[in-house]
Design an enzyme around this catalytic site. Structure first.
Site, short mmCIF file in Angstrom:
data_model
loop_
_atom_site.label_atom_id
_atom_site.label_comp_id
_atom_site.label_asym_id
_atom_site.label_seq_id
_atom_site.Cartn_x
_atom_site.Cartn_y
_atom_site.Cartn_z
N GLY A 84 0.82 -1.20 0.00
CA GLY A 84 0.00 0.00 0.00
C GLY A 84 0.85 1.25 0.00
O GLY A 84 1.98 1.25 -0.51
N SER A 85 0.33 2.32 0.61
CA SER A 85 0.98 3.62 0.51
C SER A 85 2.35 3.64 1.20
O SER A 85 3.39 3.89 0.56
CB SER A 85 0.08 4.70 1.12
OG SER A 85 -1.22 4.57 0.60
N ALA A 136 1.75 9.58 1.92
CA ALA A 136 1.73 8.86 0.65
C ALA A 136 0.31 8.36 0.42
O ALA A 136 -0.43 8.13 1.36
CB ALA A 136 2.70 7.69 0.67
N LYS A 146 1.25 11.73 18.88
CA LYS A 146 0.57 11.72 17.57
C LYS A 146 -0.87 11.27 17.74
O LYS A 146 -1.79 11.82 17.11
CB LYS A 146 1.33 10.81 16.60
CG LYS A 146 0.66 10.66 15.24
CD LYS A 146 1.60 10.96 14.11
CE LYS A 146 0.89 11.20 12.77
NZ LYS A 146 0.24 10.00 12.24
N ASN A 159 -4.12 13.34 16.63
CA ASN A 159 -5.13 12.75 15.75
C ASN A 159 -6.51 12.74 16.42
O ASN A 159 -7.52 12.94 15.74
CB ASN A 159 -4.74 11.32 15.36
CG ASN A 159 -3.59 11.27 14.35
OD1 ASN A 159 -2.90 10.28 14.24
ND2 ASN A 159 -3.36 12.36 13.63
N ASN A 168 -8.93 20.43 7.72
CA ASN A 168 -8.43 20.68 9.08
C ASN A 168 -8.64 22.13 9.48
O ASN A 168 -8.97 22.43 10.64
CB ASN A 168 -6.95 20.30 9.18
CG ASN A 168 -6.76 18.79 9.10
OD1 ASN A 168 -7.73 18.04 9.15
ND2 ASN A 168 -5.52 18.35 8.97
P1 NAD Z 1 -2.76 1.20 2.80
O1 NAD Z 1 -4.18 0.77 2.94
O2 NAD Z 1 -2.41 2.13 1.67
O3 NAD Z 1 -1.82 -0.08 2.65
C1 NAD Z 1 -1.97 -1.20 3.46
C2 NAD Z 1 -1.73 -2.41 2.58
O4 NAD Z 1 -1.63 -3.56 3.40
C3 NAD Z 1 -2.87 -2.67 1.57
O5 NAD Z 1 -2.31 -2.82 0.28
C4 NAD Z 1 -3.46 -3.99 2.05
O6 NAD Z 1 -4.00 -4.79 1.01
C5 NAD Z 1 -2.24 -4.63 2.68
N1 NAD Z 1 -2.53 -5.74 3.59
C6 NAD Z 1 -3.42 -5.79 4.61
N2 NAD Z 1 -3.40 -7.00 5.18
C7 NAD Z 1 -2.47 -7.72 4.51
C8 NAD Z 1 -2.01 -9.06 4.61
N3 NAD Z 1 -2.48 -9.90 5.55
N4 NAD Z 1 -1.04 -9.49 3.76
C9 NAD Z 1 -0.55 -8.64 2.81
N5 NAD Z 1 -0.96 -7.38 2.65
C10 NAD Z 1 -1.91 -6.92 3.50
O7 NAD Z 1 -2.35 1.82 4.19
P2 NAD Z 1 -1.23 2.93 4.49
O8 NAD Z 1 -1.77 4.28 4.20
O9 NAD Z 1 0.06 2.51 3.89
O10 NAD Z 1 -1.17 2.83 6.08
C11 NAD Z 1 -0.44 1.83 6.78
C12 NAD Z 1 -0.27 2.34 8.20
O11 NAD Z 1 0.57 3.49 8.16
C13 NAD Z 1 -1.59 2.81 8.84
O12 NAD Z 1 -1.63 2.48 10.21
C14 NAD Z 1 -1.57 4.33 8.65
O13 NAD Z 1 -2.32 5.04 9.62
C15 NAD Z 1 -0.07 4.60 8.81
N6 NAD Z 1 0.36 5.85 8.17
C16 NAD Z 1 0.08 6.09 6.85
C17 NAD Z 1 0.52 7.28 6.28
C18 NAD Z 1 0.24 7.61 4.81
O14 NAD Z 1 0.56 8.71 4.38
N7 NAD Z 1 -0.32 6.69 4.04
C19 NAD Z 1 1.25 8.20 7.05
C20 NAD Z 1 1.53 7.91 8.38
C21 NAD Z 1 1.07 6.73 8.93
O1 KPL Z 2 -1.87 13.05 11.11
C1 KPL Z 2 -2.80 13.68 10.67
C2 KPL Z 2 -3.85 12.92 9.96
O2 KPL Z 2 -4.59 13.49 9.15
O3 KPL Z 2 -3.95 11.71 10.22
C3 KPL Z 2 -2.89 15.16 10.90
C4 KPL Z 2 -2.56 15.90 9.64
C5 KPL Z 2 -1.89 15.55 11.97
C6 KPL Z 2 -4.25 15.55 11.39
O4 KPL Z 2 -4.55 14.90 12.56
#
Ligand code: NAD
Ligand code: KPL
Length: 303
Positions: free
Chosen positions: A9-10, A129, A182, A186, A200
């Site tokens: 994922g992201s 991302a 954090k 949130n 926001n």
């Molecule tokens: P996402 O949904 O984009 O990616 C997660 C991926 O994991 C998906 O492709 C899903 O299919 C896969 N997945 C789930 N279970 C699986 C399994 N059993 N086997 C293989 N693949 C599996 O999520 P994300 O945005 O990358 O977020 C991941 C974590 O990072 C979350 O807790 C999110 O809050 C945190 N996070 C994300 C960002 C961001 O910008 N995306 C920033 C900070 C924190």
């Molecule tokens: O982390 C965030 C989110 O959107 O998950 C911010 C930008 C800090 C807002 O809570």
């Protein structure tokens, strides 16, 4: 040493492509054989940065592969973490290291308890991302990632590999404080942004509501042994609201795109810990109830 990355994922995509670009051996663990087939058909994972797309043909596999895992980056959502680790627990070598990228709190303790012979390193990231298609990750926002192990402050020998791969990160002896801070940010911003369905910056019109939540969150942090995470919380929340005024919070985006939220690991966790420490948080409790009702009314899981 191979970096196994679970979750294409992201964030998983962002880390996997940067590690691969730096020449580190990486293997991507896909959800099942049909996702693996689709991934292979796509030819790899694409990273879009500054409008430029690069495809990285990182080898893929499913959890059912048999090769042992020494180092795992767990990059799924918090609600998928326990099942994801269970699916490959038999492949973890003794003393394997897991990096848990989940936001919020709660999932990390559950995962760590399920793999007692592994070292679990917790991460808190402000990088941004998103996916604009299957196996396509757009780098959306510069940020930073803190990593640490609440049970062992020793920095892993491979830490340098992350920084030299262009992953902006820092080892911290107090990762729990980072994660709680954090989580508090949130909790003060994301649920209200869902309920008011606003960016926001829209919360600037609700200063009293935000201030009341910050006061309860700060009291909770102090009562639960994370006083450092409570310092200047309200001022920091206001700073983040202003700095991200034009953005939609991640939870607001999840709801508007009809995806499950991580409520149980954010507000749910705050309210559960408050109950454990006999700390009154009436406004956080009411917010949680309103948010869960809102999710149900919109046909989304309320957990
Ligand atoms: P996402 O949904 O984009 O990616 C997660 C991926 O994991 C998906 O492709 C899903 O299919 C896969 N997945 C789930 N279970 C699986 C399994 N059993 N086997 C293989 N693949 C599996 O999520 P994300 O945005 O990358 O977020 C991941 C974590 O990072 C979350 O807790 C999110 O809050 C945190 N996070 C994300 C960002 C961001 O910008 N995306 C920033 C900070 C924190
Ligand atoms: O982390 C965030 C989110 O959107 O998950 C911010 C930008 C800090 C807002 O809570």
């Amino acid at each position: 040493m191979t970096w196994h990355v679970l979750g294409a994922g992201s964030l998983g995509g962002l880390w996997a492509t940067r590690l691969a670009r730096a020449g580190q051996p990486v293997r991507l663990i896909l959800r099942d054989s049909s996702r693996l087939t689709a991934y292979r058909a796509a030819g790899g994972l694409s990273l879009i940065e500054d409008g430029q797309t690069h495809c990285y043909p990182i080898p893929g596999e499913t959890a059912a592969a048999s090769t042992p895992i020494r180092r795992l980056l767990l990059a799924c959502k918090a609600y998928d973490a326990e099942a994801a680790v269970a699916s490959l627990a038999s492949r973890l070598l003794p003393n394997a290291e897991l990096i848990l990228l989940q936001n919020g709190l709660g999932s990390q303790a559950t995962v760590a308890a399920s793999v007692p012979h592994s070292r679990c390193i917790l991460a808190s990231s402000t990088e941004g991302a998103f996916r604009d298609g299957d196996f396509r990750v757009v780098f959306a926002g510069h940020g930073h990632t803190w990593l640490g192990d609440p049970l062992d402050a020793t920095q892993p020998t491979w830490f340098e590999q992350l920084t030299s791969s262009g992953i902006p990160c820092e080892w911290t002896p107090d990762i729990l404080s980072r994660l709680w801070r954090k989580l508090a940010l949130n909790c003060a911003i994301n649920p209200l942004s869902v309920l008011y369905d606003c960016r926001n910056g829209g919360l600037l019109e609700h200063p009293l509501e935000v201030a009341t939540l910050c006061a309860e969150l700060a009291a909770l942090l102090q009562a639960s042994g994370h006083a450092a995470a409570a310092i200047d919380l309200q001022a920091d929340v206001q700073r983040v609201i202003r700095a991200t005024a034009e953005n939609y919070s991640s939870m607001q985006q999840d709801v508007s795109q009809r995806r499950r939220t991580e409520i149980s690991y954010l507000l749910g966790q705050a309210c559960a810990v408050a109950a454990r420490y006999h700390t009154d948080v009436p406004h956080l409790d009411a917010l949680q109830q309103r948010l869960r009702a809102h999710l149900t009314a919109h046909g989304l899981p309320s957990n």
